[in-house]
Design a protein around this motif. Structure first.
Motif, PDB file in Angstrom:
ATOM      1  N   MET A  94      27.713   7.410  22.767  1.00  0.00           N
ATOM      2  CA  MET A  94      27.857   6.696  24.057  1.00  0.00           C
ATOM      3  C   MET A  94      27.052   7.400  25.132  1.00  0.00           C
ATOM      4  SD  MET A  94      31.687   5.226  24.542  1.00  0.00           S
ATOM      5  CE  MET A  94      32.727   6.369  23.651  1.00  0.00           C
ATOM      6  N   TYR A  95      27.195   8.721  25.201  1.00  0.00           N
ATOM      7  CA  TYR A  95      26.496   9.474  26.242  1.00  0.00           C
ATOM      8  C   TYR A  95      24.986   9.380  26.046  1.00  0.00           C
ATOM      9  CZ  TYR A  95      31.082  11.635  27.150  1.00  0.00           C
ATOM     10  OH  TYR A  95      32.408  11.856  27.443  1.00  0.00           O
ATOM     11  N   GLU A  97      23.202   7.106  24.482  1.00  0.00           N
ATOM     12  CA  GLU A  97      22.693   5.761  24.752  1.00  0.00           C
ATOM     13  C   GLU A  97      22.601   5.509  26.249  1.00  0.00           C
ATOM     14  OE1 GLU A  97      21.764   2.987  22.353  1.00  0.00           O
ATOM     15  OE2 GLU A  97      21.352   4.979  21.546  1.00  0.00           O
ATOM     16  N   GLY A  98      23.615   5.943  26.990  1.00  0.00           N
ATOM     17  CA  GLY A  98      23.596   5.771  28.442  1.00  0.00           C
ATOM     18  C   GLY A  98      22.421   6.527  29.054  1.00  0.00           C
ATOM     19  N   ILE A  99      22.271   7.795  28.660  1.00  0.00           N
ATOM     20  CA  ILE A  99      21.174   8.611  29.190  1.00  0.00           C
ATOM     21  C   ILE A  99      19.827   7.995  28.814  1.00  0.00           C
ATOM     22  CG2 ILE A  99      20.101  10.898  29.140  1.00  0.00           C
ATOM     23  CD1 ILE A  99      22.901  11.954  28.267  1.00  0.00           C
ATOM     24  N   ASP A 101      19.123   4.884  28.468  1.00  0.00           N
ATOM     25  CA  ASP A 101      18.845   3.739  29.347  1.00  0.00           C
ATOM     26  C   ASP A 101      18.185   4.227  30.632  1.00  0.00           C
ATOM     27  OD1 ASP A 101      21.746   1.608  28.582  1.00  0.00           O
ATOM     28  OD2 ASP A 101      19.840   1.922  27.548  1.00  0.00           O
TER      29      ASP A 101
ATOM     30  N   LEU B  51      32.312   2.552  31.063  1.00  0.00           N
ATOM     31  CA  LEU B  51      31.752   3.876  31.360  1.00  0.00           C
ATOM     32  C   LEU B  51      30.477   3.816  32.206  1.00  0.00           C
ATOM     33  CD1 LEU B  51      32.241   6.927  30.686  1.00  0.00           C
ATOM     34  CD2 LEU B  51      30.622   6.633  28.820  1.00  0.00           C
ATOM     35  N   PHE B  52      29.598   2.891  31.874  1.00  0.00           N
ATOM     36  CA  PHE B  52      28.349   2.752  32.630  1.00  0.00           C
ATOM     37  C   PHE B  52      28.295   1.402  33.351  1.00  0.00           C
ATOM     38  CE2 PHE B  52      26.844   6.678  31.091  1.00  0.00           C
ATOM     39  CZ  PHE B  52      27.010   6.754  29.723  1.00  0.00           C
ATOM     40  N   GLN B  54      28.976  -1.493  32.324  1.00  0.00           N
ATOM     41  CA  GLN B  54      28.366  -2.564  31.544  1.00  0.00           C
ATOM     42  C   GLN B  54      29.255  -3.003  30.384  1.00  0.00           C
ATOM     43  OE1 GLN B  54      25.166   0.065  30.484  1.00  0.00           O
ATOM     44  NE2 GLN B  54      23.643  -1.170  31.522  1.00  0.00           N
ATOM     45  N   MET B  65      35.105   1.900  24.007  1.00  0.00           N
ATOM     46  CA  MET B  65      33.721   2.222  23.682  1.00  0.00           C
ATOM     47  C   MET B  65      32.749   1.275  24.358  1.00  0.00           C
ATOM     48  SD  MET B  65      33.497   3.478  19.753  1.00  0.00           S
ATOM     49  CE  MET B  65      31.845   4.112  20.088  1.00  0.00           C
ATOM     50  N   VAL B  66      31.677   1.836  24.854  1.00  0.00           N
ATOM     51  CA  VAL B  66      30.583   1.042  25.403  1.00  0.00           C
ATOM     52  C   VAL B  66      29.300   1.466  24.690  1.00  0.00           C
ATOM     53  CG1 VAL B  66      31.653   0.757  27.669  1.00  0.00           C
ATOM     54  CG2 VAL B  66      30.145   2.701  27.243  1.00  0.00           C
ATOM     55  N   GLN B  67      28.189   0.791  25.028  1.00  0.00           N
ATOM     56  CA  GLN B  67      26.887   1.029  24.388  1.00  0.00           C
ATOM     57  C   GLN B  67      26.907   0.466  22.966  1.00  0.00           C
ATOM     58  OE1 GLN B  67      24.052   2.015  25.650  1.00  0.00           O
ATOM     59  NE2 GLN B  67      24.800   2.538  27.672  1.00  0.00           N
ATOM     60  N   ARG B  69      24.975   0.253  20.433  1.00  0.00           N
ATOM     61  CA  ARG B  69      24.588   1.054  19.284  1.00  0.00           C
ATOM     62  C   ARG B  69      25.680   2.073  18.917  1.00  0.00           C
ATOM     63  NH1 ARG B  69      19.677   1.547  16.471  1.00  0.00           N
ATOM     64  NH2 ARG B  69      20.493   2.494  14.583  1.00  0.00           N
ATOM     65  N   ALA B  70      26.339   2.659  19.902  1.00  0.00           N
ATOM     66  CA  ALA B  70      27.420   3.619  19.648  1.00  0.00           C
ATOM     67  C   ALA B  70      28.579   2.917  18.943  1.00  0.00           C
ATOM     68  CB  ALA B  70      27.897   4.239  20.962  1.00  0.00           C
ATOM     69  N   ILE B  71      28.893   1.723  19.421  1.00  0.00           N
ATOM     70  CA  ILE B  71      29.987   0.944  18.835  1.00  0.00           C
ATOM     71  C   ILE B  71      29.676   0.589  17.384  1.00  0.00           C
ATOM     72  CG2 ILE B  71      31.256  -1.245  18.992  1.00  0.00           C
ATOM     73  CD1 ILE B  71      30.562  -1.146  22.088  1.00  0.00           C
TER      74      ILE B  71
END
Lengths: 222, 229
Positions: A94-95, A97-99, A101, B51-52, B54, B65-67, B69-71
């Motif tokens: 998650m971290y 992917e956010g970074i 972006d 979290l972001f 979105q 969970m977000v993102q 690809r992470a999910i």
């Protein structure tokens, strides 16, 4: 026989820089082949080493790896920078992917037309200070640990320090509202492998310049 | 306590569709909350669950969970659809990266002007038939196995089927030069969990229409023009 990983890309940051950072942070030495001409690029496409006809390409452990994220995940997994279980891996993902972006906005910046550059810079500043940096500031404040995930150095820390430095190059005072991130930046910069990577003469690439932009455009010109 | 898996997104495909596919393929039941109004979205933002800021957001195993690809990574690993070791995972990641890029061209399609749509349709078909499909056709030909990686059903197979069906919606005979992909499509479509997902009444979402575009623009206040590739 594995030998050192071999990176094929332009002689500049782009999408390969995150890979250079992660290998360096893991203490792994690597070789680099720089694409300078269209002919060179067309040859490696013809040789069939680029699965989707794209770089980055990283040859390691008998594989010809493409797709930046696949390469980074493999390196993180191999060198124990991906957390201790599924849930830590989920947080790291998650971290990261956010970074990414945020980093993506910086990646495309040199290729934006001159009249759009100021607007794009404002967007980077807005996103960094309102969307991304506050998240990591809060994560560090809440657990009070040195690293983002699981009290252990991971891929997420490497990606964050890389991005902080890249944003600071464009917006020098960007960390002014983020004391935890300022301390994080110093801490990460002092880790031996990262400290070495930040010194002159390392494989770290400078910010993209005219020559880099020219080379990329020339190679991809139809 | 694990609890139910719950998806927060618009009532349409977008970035959430690959997650629906993977959960369905793994035989995992899930609930959905559809974003319909700006107020709903602002409430979600204020809750601090995004979290972001979105969506997609998926509540799973006590995490928000977000993102995308992470999910997807988490679901794939949890349900043993991520290969047996680091190298198989690397292959799956590479293949999924390719189908993700291909589906990315289709993601923005509904938001384009009518004129740009035609250009983009041609672009999608060209990329599918010259850059992406040949790769997967060759992989299947070279090892002659039923699945892309490690002779075992994985996330890569689910993702490729999803991509194939999406491109076929843009050009129905797009697989005509790819016999192995045609066989692959038939084979994977008949896996029980996937077969169920492909039937009417499942949680699979239809091709995005103007109403979907309108909802996304309204909820996200995303009124800028989207450019074709």
């Amino acid at each position: 026989m594995s030998g050192k990983p071999r990176l094929t890309y332009f002689n500049g940051r782009g999408r390969m820089e995150a890979i250079r950072w992660l290998l360096a942070a893991a203490g792994v030495e690597f070789e680099e082949i720089f694409l300078e001409t269209k002919e060179q690029y067309e040859k490696i496409i013809k040789d069939g080493v680029l699965m989707f006809q794209q770089v980055p390409l990283v040859e390691m452990d008998g594989m010809k790896m493409v797709q930046t994220r696949a390469i980074l995940s493999y390196i993180a997994g191999k060198y124990n920078l991906y957390g201790k279980d599924f849930k830590e891996r989920a947080l790291i993902d998650m971290y990261v992917e956010g970074i990414s972006d945020l980093m993506q906005m910086i990646l495309i910046f040199p290729f934006s037309p001159p009249e759009a550059k100021e607007k794009n810079l404002d967007s980077v500043k807005e996103r960094a200070t309102n969307r991304y940096f506050p998240v990591f500031e809060k994560v560090l404040k809440q657990h009070g640990q040195d690293f983002l995930v699981g009290n252990k150095f991971s891929w997420a820390d490497v990606q964050l320090i890389e991005t902080i430095l890249a944003v600071e190059e464009k917006i020098p005072a960007v960390l002014s509202g983020f004391p935890q991130l300022q301390a994080f930046k110093i801490r990460m910069s002092n880790m031996p492998t990262i400290k070495k990577f930040l010194q002159p003469g390392s494989p770290r690439k400078p910010p993209p310049d005219e020559h880099y932009i020219e080379t990329v455009l020339k190679i991809f010109k139809k | 306590m694990a609890g139910k898996t719950k998806l927060y997104y618009f009532d349409g495909r977008g970035k959430m569709e690959s997650i629906r596919w993977l959960l369905a393929a793994a035989g995992v039941e899930f609930e959905e909350e559809f974003l319909e109004t700006r107020e709903q979205y602002e409430k979600l933002l204020q809750s601090g669950y995004l979290l972001f800021q979105q969506v997609p957001m998926v509540e799973i195993d006590g995490m928000k969970m977000v993102q995308t690809r992470a999910i997807l990574n988490y679901i794939a690993a949890k349900y043993n659809l991520y290969g047996k070791d680091l190298k198989e995972r690397a292959l799956i990641d590479m293949y999924v990266g390719g189908t993700e890029d291909l589906m990315g061209f289709i993601l923005l399609f509904p938001f384009l002007s009518a004129e740009d749509k035609e250009k983009q349709r041609a672009f999608i078909v060209q990329k599918a038939t010259s850059r992406y499909f040949p790769v997967y056709e060759k992989i299947l030909k070279d090892h002659g196995q039923d699945f892309l990686v490690g002779n075992n059903f994985s996330w890569a197979d689910v993702h490729l089927l999803e991509a194939i069906l999406m491109v076929e919606e843009k050009k129905s005979d797009v697989l005509s030069g790819f016999p192995r992909l045609q066989a692959f499509k038939a084979r994977i479509s008949s896996i029980p969990t996937i077969k169920k997902f492909l039937e009417p009444g499942s949680q699979r979402k239809p091709v995005p229409d103007d109403k979907y575009v309108e909802t996304v623009r309204r909820v996200l206040r995303m009124y800028h023009d989207v450019k074709a590739n």
